[in-house]
Design a protein around this motif. Structure first.
Motif, PDB file in Angstrom:
ATOM      1  N   TYR A  96      46.037  -6.353 -41.379  1.00 52.24           N
ATOM      2  CA  TYR A  96      45.082  -7.394 -41.770  1.00 52.24           C
ATOM      3  C   TYR A  96      43.809  -7.155 -40.977  1.00 52.24           C
ATOM      4  N   ILE A  97      42.681  -7.451 -41.589  1.00 50.78           N
ATOM      5  CA  ILE A  97      41.381  -7.264 -40.941  1.00 50.78           C
ATOM      6  C   ILE A  97      40.742  -8.630 -40.751  1.00 50.78           C
ATOM      7  N   ALA A  98      40.285  -8.873 -39.521  1.00 47.59           N
ATOM      8  CA  ALA A  98      39.596 -10.134 -39.213  1.00 47.59           C
ATOM      9  C   ALA A  98      38.250  -9.805 -38.591  1.00 47.59           C
ATOM     10  N   LYS A  99      37.229 -10.563 -38.990  1.00 46.15           N
ATOM     11  CA  LYS A  99      35.897 -10.383 -38.423  1.00 46.15           C
ATOM     12  C   LYS A  99      35.319 -11.753 -38.093  1.00 46.15           C
ATOM     13  N   ASN A 100      34.822 -11.879 -36.871  1.00 45.95           N
ATOM     14  CA  ASN A 100      34.172 -13.109 -36.433  1.00 45.95           C
ATOM     15  C   ASN A 100      32.743 -13.092 -36.958  1.00 45.95           C
ATOM     16  N   LEU A 101      32.407 -14.011 -37.827  1.00 46.07           N
ATOM     17  CA  LEU A 101      31.078 -14.068 -38.434  1.00 46.07           C
ATOM     18  C   LEU A 101      30.111 -14.935 -37.631  1.00 46.07           C
ATOM     19  N   SER A 102      30.564 -15.508 -36.517  1.00 44.06           N
ATOM     20  CA  SER A 102      29.703 -16.401 -35.742  1.00 44.06           C
ATOM     21  C   SER A 102      29.061 -15.675 -34.562  1.00 44.06           C
ATOM     22  N   SER A 103      28.206 -16.381 -33.856  1.00 45.03           N
ATOM     23  CA  SER A 103      27.518 -15.824 -32.689  1.00 45.03           C
ATOM     24  C   SER A 103      28.202 -16.239 -31.388  1.00 45.03           C
ATOM     25  N   GLU A 104      29.423 -16.761 -31.482  1.00 45.99           N
ATOM     26  CA  GLU A 104      30.183 -17.187 -30.313  1.00 45.99           C
ATOM     27  C   GLU A 104      31.595 -16.615 -30.395  1.00 45.99           C
ATOM     28  N   PRO A 105      32.271 -16.464 -29.238  1.00 47.64           N
ATOM     29  CA  PRO A 105      33.686 -16.085 -29.289  1.00 47.64           C
ATOM     30  C   PRO A 105      34.474 -17.201 -29.977  1.00 47.64           C
ATOM     31  N   VAL A 106      35.432 -16.827 -30.806  1.00 47.59           N
ATOM     32  CA  VAL A 106      36.243 -17.812 -31.529  1.00 47.59           C
ATOM     33  C   VAL A 106      37.704 -17.399 -31.418  1.00 47.59           C
ATOM     34  N   THR A 107      38.547 -18.378 -31.095  1.00 45.31           N
ATOM     35  CA  THR A 107      39.983 -18.147 -31.004  1.00 45.31           C
ATOM     36  C   THR A 107      40.659 -18.802 -32.206  1.00 45.31           C
ATOM     37  N   GLY A 108      41.556 -18.051 -32.821  1.00 40.37           N
ATOM     38  CA  GLY A 108      42.300 -18.561 -33.966  1.00 40.37           C
ATOM     39  C   GLY A 108      43.789 -18.343 -33.781  1.00 40.37           C
ATOM     40  N   THR A 109      44.563 -19.109 -34.515  1.00 38.17           N
ATOM     41  CA  THR A 109      46.014 -18.929 -34.535  1.00 38.17           C
ATOM     42  C   THR A 109      46.462 -18.955 -35.995  1.00 38.17           C
ATOM     43  N   ALA A 110      47.472 -18.155 -36.296  1.00 31.98           N
ATOM     44  CA  ALA A 110      47.907 -18.016 -37.688  1.00 31.98           C
ATOM     45  C   ALA A 110      49.252 -18.699 -37.932  1.00 31.98           C
ATOM     46  N   THR A 111      49.324 -19.389 -39.061  1.00 30.69           N
ATOM     47  CA  THR A 111      50.609 -19.852 -39.569  1.00 30.69           C
ATOM     48  C   THR A 111      50.988 -18.901 -40.699  1.00 30.69           C
ATOM     49  N   PHE A 112      52.259 -18.867 -41.044  1.00 29.76           N
ATOM     50  CA  PHE A 112      52.699 -17.896 -42.040  1.00 29.76           C
ATOM     51  C   PHE A 112      53.908 -18.412 -42.792  1.00 29.76           C
ATOM     52  N   ASN A 113      54.111 -17.849 -43.953  1.00 29.86           N
ATOM     53  CA  ASN A 113      55.334 -18.082 -44.713  1.00 29.86           C
ATOM     54  C   ASN A 113      55.450 -17.011 -45.786  1.00 29.86           C
ATOM     55  N   VAL A 114      56.616 -16.961 -46.403  1.00 27.41           N
ATOM     56  CA  VAL A 114      56.812 -16.050 -47.528  1.00 27.41           C
ATOM     57  C   VAL A 114      57.251 -16.856 -48.741  1.00 27.41           C
ATOM     58  N   THR A 115      56.921 -16.336 -49.905  1.00 30.17           N
ATOM     59  CA  THR A 115      57.423 -16.896 -51.149  1.00 30.17           C
ATOM     60  C   THR A 115      57.997 -15.739 -51.964  1.00 30.17           C
ATOM     61  N   PRO A 116      59.054 -15.971 -52.689  1.00 35.21           N
ATOM     62  CA  PRO A 116      59.783 -17.221 -52.784  1.00 35.21           C
ATOM     63  C   PRO A 116      60.407 -17.588 -51.437  1.00 35.21           C
ATOM     64  N   ALA A 117      60.535 -18.897 -51.196  1.00 33.92           N
ATOM     65  CA  ALA A 117      61.008 -19.402 -49.910  1.00 33.92           C
ATOM     66  C   ALA A 117      62.382 -18.856 -49.529  1.00 33.92           C
ATOM     67  N   LEU A 118      63.252 -18.627 -50.504  1.00 33.64           N
ATOM     68  CA  LEU A 118      64.590 -18.106 -50.201  1.00 33.64           C
ATOM     69  C   LEU A 118      64.546 -16.715 -49.569  1.00 33.64           C
ATOM     70  N   ALA A 119      63.459 -15.980 -49.769  1.00 35.51           N
ATOM     71  CA  ALA A 119      63.334 -14.636 -49.194  1.00 35.51           C
ATOM     72  C   ALA A 119      63.024 -14.672 -47.702  1.00 35.51           C
ATOM     73  N   GLY A 120      62.605 -15.826 -47.184  1.00 30.22           N
ATOM     74  CA  GLY A 120      62.240 -15.936 -45.777  1.00 30.22           C
ATOM     75  C   GLY A 120      63.319 -15.482 -44.821  1.00 30.22           C
ATOM     76  N   GLN A 121      64.559 -15.785 -45.135  1.00 25.68           N
ATOM     77  CA  GLN A 121      65.656 -15.407 -44.241  1.00 25.68           C
ATOM     78  C   GLN A 121      65.912 -13.896 -44.218  1.00 25.68           C
ATOM     79  N   TYR A 122      65.320 -13.162 -45.145  1.00 30.04           N
ATOM     80  CA  TYR A 122      65.510 -11.711 -45.209  1.00 30.04           C
ATOM     81  C   TYR A 122      64.252 -10.923 -44.841  1.00 30.04           C
ATOM     82  N   PHE A 123      63.162 -11.633 -44.609  1.00 29.83           N
ATOM     83  CA  PHE A 123      61.906 -10.968 -44.232  1.00 29.83           C
ATOM     84  C   PHE A 123      61.810 -11.011 -42.713  1.00 29.83           C
ATOM     85  N   ASN A 124      61.900  -9.847 -42.075  1.00 29.97           N
ATOM     86  CA  ASN A 124      61.987  -9.758 -40.625  1.00 29.97           C
ATOM     87  C   ASN A 124      60.731  -9.133 -40.027  1.00 29.97           C
TER      88      ASN A 124
END
Length: 188
Positions: A96-124
């Protein structure tokens, strides 16, 4: 009768305190439940040693990669490739590529999931930028890897054996940092 009212008052106060405690514990307990079971599309987290023991199948599956940002995060965020066809059980890497478009340092955090939801238990996930906060300097662009595999058990589960495509989705949110000037002024 006054003793009865005191007992009832203590019982009600104890119940209120217990409910507040349960409220605070609910989110971490739910998160732990999702991580253990894959409920709601939550992916599994494994180490490299565990991943090395997984047999590779000759069957493939398409993995789509989705990227979003919310909460006013001034970043451009996208997958390097929107889809990949991967061998089930084989370790693979997406960027994944991320670029800060602002003129200040920025901290981010990511949430995630997979669909279909039943596949989540098999995606490692073996390694992921989503395990930690990410800070980008003004104008900085970074490549962020996700090392993963799809467990071959997905092919034998009656509810998931016909899945041909999984979408891995990330949403980045800004992390609000406490203002250091405010902390100093308050004596913290």
């Amino acid at each position: 009768m006054a003793v009865s009212n005191v007992k009832t008052g203590f019982l009600a106060a104890g119940l209120a305190v217990s409910m507040v405690g349960v409220g605070f514990a609910a989110v971490p307990l739910y998160r732990l439940f999702c991580q253990v079971t894959g409920f709601g599309g939550t992916t599994m987290r494994v180490d490299a040693a565990q991943a090395a023991t997984i047999p590779v199948s000759n069957k493939t599956i398409v993995v789509r990669f989705d990227a979003n940002q919310r909460g006013g995060l001034p970043w451009e965020f996208k997958p390097e490739r929107p889809t990949e066809t991967v061998s089930i059980g084989a370790k693979d890497m997406s960027i994944y590529i991320a670029k800060n478009l602002s003129s200040e340092p920025v901290t981010g955090t990511a949430t995630f999931n997979v669909t279909p939801a039943l596949a989540g238990q098999y995606f490692n996930k073996i390694q992921c930028f989503c395990f930690t906060e990410q800070t980008l300097k003004p104008g900085e662009q970074v490549r962020m890897p996700v090392l993963f595999y799809v467990d071959p058990k997905i092919m034998t589960d009656p509810e998931t054996k016909d899945i041909e495509e999984i979408t891995l989705s990330y949403t980045f949110y800004p992390v609000e940092k406490p203002n250091m000037v405010d902390q100093t002024a308050n004596g913290s």
